[in-house]
Write a protein that holds these residues in place. Structure first.
Motif, PDB file in Angstrom:
ATOM      1  N   ALA A   9      10.513   0.352  -0.458  1.00 43.82           N
ATOM      2  CA  ALA A   9       9.658   1.063  -1.415  1.00 43.82           C
ATOM      3  C   ALA A   9       8.296   0.387  -1.436  1.00 43.82           C
ATOM      4  N   THR A  10       7.255   1.185  -1.599  1.00 41.12           N
ATOM      5  CA  THR A  10       5.900   0.646  -1.673  1.00 41.12           C
ATOM      6  C   THR A  10       5.091   1.449  -2.680  1.00 41.12           C
ATOM      7  N   SER A  11       4.065   0.820  -3.200  1.00 37.11           N
ATOM      8  CA  SER A  11       3.124   1.510  -4.079  1.00 37.11           C
ATOM      9  C   SER A  11       2.072   2.201  -3.224  1.00 37.11           C
ATOM     10  N   LEU A  12       1.251   3.014  -3.838  1.00 33.72           N
ATOM     11  CA  LEU A  12       0.170   3.682  -3.113  1.00 33.72           C
ATOM     12  C   LEU A  12      -0.811   2.683  -2.509  1.00 33.72           C
ATOM     13  N   ASP A  13      -0.940   1.525  -3.159  1.00 34.44           N
ATOM     14  CA  ASP A  13      -1.866   0.521  -2.656  1.00 34.44           C
ATOM     15  C   ASP A  13      -1.183  -0.560  -1.808  1.00 34.44           C
ATOM     16  N   GLY A  14       0.036  -0.277  -1.340  1.00 34.95           N
ATOM     17  CA  GLY A  14       0.672  -1.119  -0.330  1.00 34.95           C
ATOM     18  C   GLY A  14       1.397  -2.359  -0.806  1.00 34.95           C
ATOM     19  N   PHE A  15       1.907  -2.347  -2.042  1.00 27.29           N
ATOM     20  CA  PHE A  15       2.673  -3.480  -2.537  1.00 27.29           C
ATOM     21  C   PHE A  15       4.149  -3.104  -2.663  1.00 27.29           C
ATOM     22  N   ILE A  16       5.037  -4.021  -2.241  1.00 31.74           N
ATOM     23  CA  ILE A  16       6.479  -3.763  -2.307  1.00 31.74           C
ATOM     24  C   ILE A  16       7.125  -4.361  -3.553  1.00 31.74           C
ATOM     25  N   ALA A  17       6.357  -5.119  -4.305  1.00 28.84           N
ATOM     26  CA  ALA A  17       6.817  -5.695  -5.570  1.00 28.84           C
ATOM     27  C   ALA A  17       5.597  -6.146  -6.345  1.00 28.84           C
ATOM     28  N   ASP A  18       5.786  -6.377  -7.635  1.00 32.91           N
ATOM     29  CA  ASP A  18       4.662  -6.872  -8.423  1.00 32.91           C
ATOM     30  C   ASP A  18       4.473  -8.369  -8.171  1.00 32.91           C
ATOM     31  N   SER A  19       3.535  -8.975  -8.848  1.00 35.72           N
ATOM     32  CA  SER A  19       3.198 -10.381  -8.601  1.00 35.72           C
ATOM     33  C   SER A  19       4.354 -11.330  -8.880  1.00 35.72           C
ATOM     34  N   ASP A  20       5.274 -10.935  -9.757  1.00 36.64           N
ATOM     35  CA  ASP A  20       6.442 -11.762 -10.067  1.00 36.64           C
ATOM     36  C   ASP A  20       7.640 -11.433  -9.185  1.00 36.64           C
ATOM     37  N   GLY A  21       7.464 -10.525  -8.227  1.00 37.56           N
ATOM     38  CA  GLY A  21       8.563 -10.145  -7.342  1.00 37.56           C
ATOM     39  C   GLY A  21       9.431  -9.037  -7.900  1.00 37.56           C
ATOM     40  N   GLY A  22       9.057  -8.482  -9.043  1.00 37.53           N
ATOM     41  CA  GLY A  22       9.848  -7.430  -9.671  1.00 37.53           C
ATOM     42  C   GLY A  22       9.520  -6.046  -9.134  1.00 37.53           C
ATOM     43  N   PHE A  23      10.425  -5.115  -9.413  1.00 32.93           N
ATOM     44  CA  PHE A  23      10.312  -3.745  -8.903  1.00 32.93           C
ATOM     45  C   PHE A  23      10.195  -2.718 -10.023  1.00 32.93           C
TER      46      PHE A  23
END
Length: 193
Positions: A9-23
């Motif tokens: 899974a990825t966000s529109l801006d290319g991140f697979i998790a937030d800064s803390d590693g959460g989804f």
């Protein structure tokens, strides 16, 4: 030869998790989940498979590889062997074998060498690269296929799709039409050009 597929899974801006590693920014409800269950049942962890009554081995993969940080997300929930229906390989530079459950192999070796060995071995199905971004960045030259679950959200910061280290350019081509869902999630499949 088994293909290495990065399904994530990825966000529109290319991140697979937030800064803390959460989804938590990614939707776990909606019509795209039914597609994921039907098309990739082996990507569900054991507790989800049990709740849904799924017991077949899966359609695509017999092995899952992931980085330690991806694996550790499940540890916080008590999942010491999240995919017992698959061969589970977790990459870590430190010996963490005491922290994992039965059927999980902790690997300290070069990820590309390990993937090459897996491909030469007896496996009949493909290899699923589950995450994380740093591992994907190390393996980008070995990835045969990308299956991206693009979520309709911009996170702004977090764990990039291919980590933060410099990677060599790699060309992929669309392997089929995009699969949009009412949830706003779009599945995109690419294969190495």
């Amino acid at each position: 030869m088994p293909a290495l597929t990065y399904l994530v899974a990825t966000s529109l801006d290319g991140f697979i998790a937030d800064s803390d590693g959460g989804f938590s920014s990614f939707s776990v409800e909606g019509d795209h989940i039914a597609h994921l269950i039907a098309a990739y049942p082996e990507t569900l962890p054991a507790h989800a498979r049990a709740a849904l009554g799924i017991d077949e081995p899966g359609l695509h993969f017999d092995t899952v590889v992931m980085g330690w940080n991806t694996f550790a997300v499940g540890l916080a929930e008590g999942l010491t062997s999240p995919y017992p229906h698959l061969r589970q390989l977790v990459f870590s530079r430190r010996d963490r074998s005491a922290e994992v459950g039965e059927g999980v192999e902790v690997i300290a070796g070069n990820p590309r060498d390990v993937i090459d060995e897996l491909r030469a071995g007896p496996g009949q199905r493909d290899i699923w690269l589950c995450g994380g971004g740093q591992l994907a960045g190390q393996l980008v030259e070995s990835i045969d296929r990308l299956v991206l679950k693009v979520n309709p959200v911009v996170i702004g910061a977090g764990i990039p799709l291919f980590g933060t280290s410099g990677i060599s350019p790699a060309a992929f081509e669309l392997a089929g039409p995009p699969r949009p869902f009412e949830s706003g999630v779009v599945f995109l499949e690419y294969r190495r050009a």
